[in-house]
Design a protein around this motif. Structure first.
Motif, PDB file in Angstrom:
ATOM      1  N   LEU A 137     -10.108  -4.329   7.904  1.00 33.51           N
ATOM      2  CA  LEU A 137     -10.821  -5.355   7.146  1.00 33.51           C
ATOM      3  C   LEU A 137     -10.181  -5.631   5.790  1.00 33.51           C
ATOM      4  N   LEU A 138      -9.275  -4.759   5.363  1.00 35.15           N
ATOM      5  CA  LEU A 138      -8.740  -4.846   4.004  1.00 35.15           C
ATOM      6  C   LEU A 138      -7.458  -5.668   3.908  1.00 35.15           C
ATOM      7  N   SER A 139      -6.995  -6.213   5.008  1.00 32.32           N
ATOM      8  CA  SER A 139      -5.667  -6.835   5.015  1.00 32.32           C
ATOM      9  C   SER A 139      -5.572  -8.047   4.090  1.00 32.32           C
ATOM     10  N   LYS A 140      -6.706  -8.717   3.804  1.00 31.34           N
ATOM     11  CA  LYS A 140      -6.679  -9.867   2.903  1.00 31.34           C
ATOM     12  C   LYS A 140      -7.214  -9.533   1.512  1.00 31.34           C
ATOM     13  N   GLU A 141      -7.616  -8.276   1.310  1.00 31.66           N
ATOM     14  CA  GLU A 141      -8.088  -7.850  -0.001  1.00 31.66           C
ATOM     15  C   GLU A 141      -6.900  -7.437  -0.875  1.00 31.66           C
ATOM     16  N   TYR A 142      -7.163  -7.259  -2.168  1.00 31.72           N
ATOM     17  CA  TYR A 142      -6.128  -6.887  -3.127  1.00 31.72           C
ATOM     18  C   TYR A 142      -6.465  -5.562  -3.798  1.00 31.72           C
ATOM     19  N   VAL A 143      -5.426  -4.788  -4.111  1.00 34.16           N
ATOM     20  CA  VAL A 143      -5.660  -3.607  -4.945  1.00 34.16           C
ATOM     21  C   VAL A 143      -6.117  -4.076  -6.322  1.00 34.16           C
ATOM     22  N   SER A 144      -6.861  -3.229  -7.013  1.00 32.87           N
ATOM     23  CA  SER A 144      -7.403  -3.593  -8.323  1.00 32.87           C
ATOM     24  C   SER A 144      -6.503  -3.174  -9.472  1.00 32.87           C
ATOM     25  N   ALA A 145      -5.604  -2.232  -9.223  1.00 34.65           N
ATOM     26  CA  ALA A 145      -4.674  -1.751 -10.246  1.00 34.65           C
ATOM     27  C   ALA A 145      -3.515  -1.069  -9.534  1.00 34.65           C
ATOM     28  N   PRO A 146      -2.383  -0.914 -10.181  1.00 31.71           N
ATOM     29  CA  PRO A 146      -1.291  -0.148  -9.574  1.00 31.71           C
ATOM     30  C   PRO A 146      -1.715   1.306  -9.382  1.00 31.71           C
ATOM     31  N   PRO A 147      -1.251   1.982  -8.340  1.00 31.99           N
ATOM     32  CA  PRO A 147      -1.574   3.395  -8.158  1.00 31.99           C
ATOM     33  C   PRO A 147      -1.193   4.219  -9.382  1.00 31.99           C
ATOM     34  N   GLY A 185       0.778  -1.231   0.000  1.00 32.80           N
ATOM     35  CA  GLY A 185       0.000   0.000   0.000  1.00 32.80           C
ATOM     36  C   GLY A 185       0.805   1.274   0.000  1.00 32.80           C
ATOM     37  N   ASP A 186       2.131   1.185  -0.068  1.00 27.64           N
ATOM     38  CA  ASP A 186       2.941   2.393   0.056  1.00 27.64           C
ATOM     39  C   ASP A 186       2.747   3.371  -1.093  1.00 27.64           C
ATOM     40  N   GLY A 187       2.344   2.898  -2.259  1.00 27.56           N
ATOM     41  CA  GLY A 187       2.122   3.816  -3.372  1.00 27.56           C
ATOM     42  C   GLY A 187       0.780   4.519  -3.325  1.00 27.56           C
ATOM     43  N   ILE A 188      -0.053   4.168  -2.355  1.00 30.28           N
ATOM     44  CA  ILE A 188      -1.385   4.766  -2.227  1.00 30.28           C
ATOM     45  C   ILE A 188      -1.278   5.992  -1.342  1.00 30.28           C
ATOM     46  N   THR A 189      -1.605   7.138  -1.899  1.00 29.92           N
ATOM     47  CA  THR A 189      -1.513   8.409  -1.181  1.00 29.92           C
ATOM     48  C   THR A 189      -2.878   9.082  -1.149  1.00 29.92           C
ATOM     49  N   LEU A 190      -3.005  10.092  -0.316  1.00 33.90           N
ATOM     50  CA  LEU A 190      -4.254  10.849  -0.279  1.00 33.90           C
ATOM     51  C   LEU A 190      -4.497  11.564  -1.607  1.00 33.90           C
ATOM     52  N   ARG A 191      -3.439  11.972  -2.282  1.00 33.17           N
ATOM     53  CA  ARG A 191      -3.631  12.653  -3.563  1.00 33.17           C
ATOM     54  C   ARG A 191      -4.265  11.715  -4.588  1.00 33.17           C
ATOM     55  N   ASN A 192      -3.706  10.509  -4.738  1.00 29.77           N
ATOM     56  CA  ASN A 192      -4.313   9.641  -5.756  1.00 29.77           C
ATOM     57  C   ASN A 192      -5.648   9.057  -5.287  1.00 29.77           C
ATOM     58  N   ILE A 193      -5.887   9.020  -3.986  1.00 28.43           N
ATOM     59  CA  ILE A 193      -7.219   8.645  -3.503  1.00 28.43           C
ATOM     60  C   ILE A 193      -8.239   9.709  -3.890  1.00 28.43           C
ATOM     61  N   LEU A 194      -7.926  10.977  -3.643  1.00 29.60           N
ATOM     62  CA  LEU A 194      -8.891  12.058  -3.878  1.00 29.60           C
ATOM     63  C   LEU A 194      -9.109  12.322  -5.364  1.00 29.60           C
ATOM     64  N   SER A 195      -8.226  11.798  -6.224  1.00 30.47           N
ATOM     65  CA  SER A 195      -8.433  11.916  -7.666  1.00 30.47           C
ATOM     66  C   SER A 195      -8.797  10.567  -8.291  1.00 30.47           C
ATOM     67  N   HIS A 196      -9.151   9.601  -7.456  1.00 32.08           N
ATOM     68  CA  HIS A 196      -9.605   8.277  -7.913  1.00 32.08           C
ATOM     69  C   HIS A 196      -8.569   7.582  -8.801  1.00 32.08           C
ATOM     70  N   HIS A 197      -7.313   7.672  -8.406  1.00 28.52           N
ATOM     71  CA  HIS A 197      -6.239   6.976  -9.114  1.00 28.52           C
ATOM     72  C   HIS A 197      -5.419   6.104  -8.162  1.00 28.52           C
TER      73      HIS A 197
END
Length: 675
Positions: free
Chosen positions: A197-207, A153-165
């Motif tokens: 709850l997300l610890s066993k889930e997977y990201v759907s695409a690279p950030p 999850g290190d590539g997931i930031t608030l910026r790409n969250i708020l722009s849906h990326h």
């Protein structure tokens, strides 16, 4: 769902054909707009009010809406506001600008503003990993190595969250929506536990790979706001497993730092019952309707993504703050800075960096659209949580904006059109000149332009084949005896691909493969062939008015057919999660894992869902015998279906290979029906 609606190409085509069949019969049935004065005086709002009253009444009649509220404003204050129809038909309550609606994804504008405020104060950083603000967040990835040195999850930031990326799944559906009203403590506890709850889930695409709308991302942004706003004592209590404090902290922060300074006294992330007694006595809450029938009010766990209750007048105050570059009206008169000017500029700046996004643009918590207001950038956000729908649209250059809200289920997508018509009519009233038509509704391609052979088609023959997309399988067809022709097939409907000078293709439908039809819904539809620079995959992108509606990836050969393990899992399933008190969430029903022999692919289907009245059909790509992912890129694509890990033998001595497998999808535990 609470989201900007992403339309499948199948939906576009079916709507186009429906319109083609009904237009002749509908023409002349509705009364036309009021006549425009020959000389419209600049600044005179009388014609705007007459025209928009007709426009809104026409929309309400056509869509069978119960109530509608609106507010038109400029940067200095309200210009015109009011309502039509009923907030509550049974109570005889009339809709007006103060009627309180559930505004669904419009909530995201507020959550993004809270994040920007906390970045200004140094408590959040848009470009730091989300884990810095939410340490208990973790998620798996197939696109990076999970290791202590670089968690997924290190590539997931608030910026790409708020722009849906961010690459996060669109939703964590289990517990997202429920019918029965819960105590606030129950709701808060569910929200506070979400990161774990997300610890066993997977990201759907690279950030940062592609725009993919995510309610889950905004809920996690709300958790970040809550944690940053907590006092040390609250943080200590929260760490003692008092998860309900997280939602309470988020609600308190927004109330104190946004709603109170902007005098948004009819806005809350709690419930209408939490508003002051004087407001409750007015009975100004909009009751929900589906057609003429009153239906249960929705409830959400993911409050920062879509749980706001507000009015058209209050949302007008919030939007005027953005038009005034962060300055609001102030709690007791005068003015007050709510957000820094640099932060507002940052929210209005495009965050797109992926070539897969096409011409679509999004800022921080705001959709950026050059089509609605010709010559200007229009900005805003919609909200759809049946039966509530709404839209905010404003023009920073013109200093004008509009809010439109309704409590009726048949209006998805229509509120944005009404808001855009308000802004265009306001431009006309201000200038005395009728603005040009909105972009995107291009005239049909002239027949003469179709006569020369499609020389460019020869270069795209390598793209012929099957593509997996959200709406199923798309086929690009190339006639071997005609190298100058490419066709696109969408569920049996064949469209001619017509080359354009920019390298894209227009599409045209021929009735019975003979008669060309000018279908308005297809005029702005564009098809592009793409190659993903990261994966090297060949892709097809379908765009409507420059907004990507679907992306399809060339179907890998490994996805074709069934393995014995997946064959044994075909059949009906039921949701079997344990829920406190025996209550079950009514989001997925009539679930089936099926095999489509025509396309030789595995599908997960739900005949009916609460939030999405149409059938949910997910085309799956197998990743071995224990996992599969939903085909395609974009919303709900790339989500995981996995087989539950179980011990070799059950407590009763039944061998594992004699028991039917249990599946997991978006937090739902799916047990074989009857098992």
């Amino acid at each position: 769902m609470i989201a900007r609606r992403v339309v499948s190409p199948i939906r576009i085509l079916s709507l186009a054909l429906s319109l083609a069949c009904t237009t002749l019969f509908a023409a002349g049935c509705a009364s036309g707009p009021p006549p425009r004065p020959a000389n419209l005086a600049a600044g005179d709002l009388s014609y705007l009010k007459e025209y928009m009253t007709w426009y809104m009444h026409s929309s309400m009649d056509r869509l069978d809406l119960t109530g509608l509220s609106f507010a038109l404003f400029n940067s200095e204050g309200p210009l015109w506001s009011g309502g039509l129809g009923y907030a509550d038909r049974e109570a005889g309550s009339i809709a007006d600008e103060n009627t309180i609606y559930m505004v669904a994804s419009i909530s995201k504008m507020i959550t993004a503003t809270a994040v920007m405020q906390l970045q200004e104060s140094g408590k959040l950083n848009l470009d730091a990993p989300l884990r810095a603000a939410v340490p208990d967040f973790s998620i798996q990835s197939r696109f990076a190595t999970n290791s202590p040195e670089r968690p997924a999850g290190d590539g997931i930031t608030l910026r790409n969250i708020l722009s849906h990326h961010s690459g996060l799944p669109s939703d964590y559906l289990y517990g997202f929506y429920y019918r029965r009203p819960d105590a606030p403590a129950d709701l808060g506890a569910r929200f506070g536990r979400l990161p774990r709850l997300l610890s066993k889930e997977y990201v759907s695409a690279p950030p940062n790979r592609i725009f993919a709308y995510s309610n889950l991302g905004y809920s996690l942004a709300g958790v970040a706001v809550a944690r940053a706003a907590m006092t040390p004592e609250q943080q200590r209590k929260q760490q003692q497993n008092r998860a309900g404090l997280v939602l309470q902290s988020f609600e308190n922060y927004v109330q104190k730092r946004i709603f109170t300074p902007l005098r948004m006294h009819r806005s809350t992330f709690r419930s209408p019952e939490s508003l002051p007694a004087a407001i409750r006595r007015e009975r100004s809450y909009a009751a929900p309707y589906d057609g003429q029938a009153r239906v249960p009010a929705p409830r959400l766990r993911d409050t920062p993504a879509g749980g706001l209750y507000s009015s058209a007048a209050d949302l007008g105050k919030f939007t005027r703050m953005l038009l005034r570059r962060g300055i609001g009206p102030g709690e007791s008169g005068g003015s007050q800075r709510v957000l820094g000017e640099a932060s507002v500029r940052g929210m209005l700046r495009s965050q797109n960096a992926s070539p897969l996004d096409g011409d679509f643009r999004i800022g921080v918590g705001l959709f950026l659209d050059p089509r609605e207001v010709p010559g200007d950038l229009s900005v805003g956000h919609g909200g759809d949580l049946p039966p509530f729908h709404g839209a905010i649209l404003f023009s920073p250059a013109r200093g004008l904006g509009a809010v439109v809200l309704t409590n009726s289920n048949s209006s998805s997508g229509e509120m944005r059109k009404i808001a855009a018509e308000f802004v265009r009519a306001a431009i006309e009233a201000r200038t005395g000149q009728k603005p040009p038509a909105r972009r995107g509704l291009a005239p049909p391609v002239a027949e003469a332009a179709l006569e020369p052979p499609c020389e460019i088609c020869k270069h795209y023959t390598a793209y012929a084949g099957e593509y997996a997309a959200a709406s199923g399988i798309l086929r690009v067809l190339h006639e071997r005896d005609d190298p100058n022709r490419l066709d696109l097939e969408i569920q049996g409907s064949r469209l001619e691909m017509i080359p354009r000078t920019d390298g894209s293709f227009s599409v045209r439908y021929r009735l019975w493969s003979l008669i060309p039809l000018d279908l308005p819904a297809l005029r702005s539809m564009r098809v592009r062939f793409l190659r993903d620079p990261e994966s090297g995959e060949d892709m097809i992108g379908i765009y409507a008015e420059d907004v990507p509606v679907t992306l399809g990836a060339r179907r890998p050969a490994s996805s074709i057919g069934l393995s014995p393990a997946w064959l044994a899992r075909l059949g009906s399933y039921r949701v079997c999660n344990r829920v406190p008190g025996g209550r079950r969430y009514e989001l997925l029903r009539n679930i089936k894992l099926v095999y489509d022999p025509e396309h030789r692919m595995l599908k997960l289907a739900s005949v009916a869902t609460v939030l999405k009245p149409d059938a949910m059909i997910l085309a799956l790509h197998r990743l071995g015998d224990q996992e599969a992912v939903v085909y395609g890129l974009g919303r709900h694509q790339g989500d995981s279906l996995r087989v539950e890990d179980r011990p070799a033998d059950s407590a009763d001595g039944t061998a594992a290979n004699q028991r039917r497998d249990i599946l997991w999808y978006s937090g739902f535990r799916l047990c074989p029906s009857g098992g």
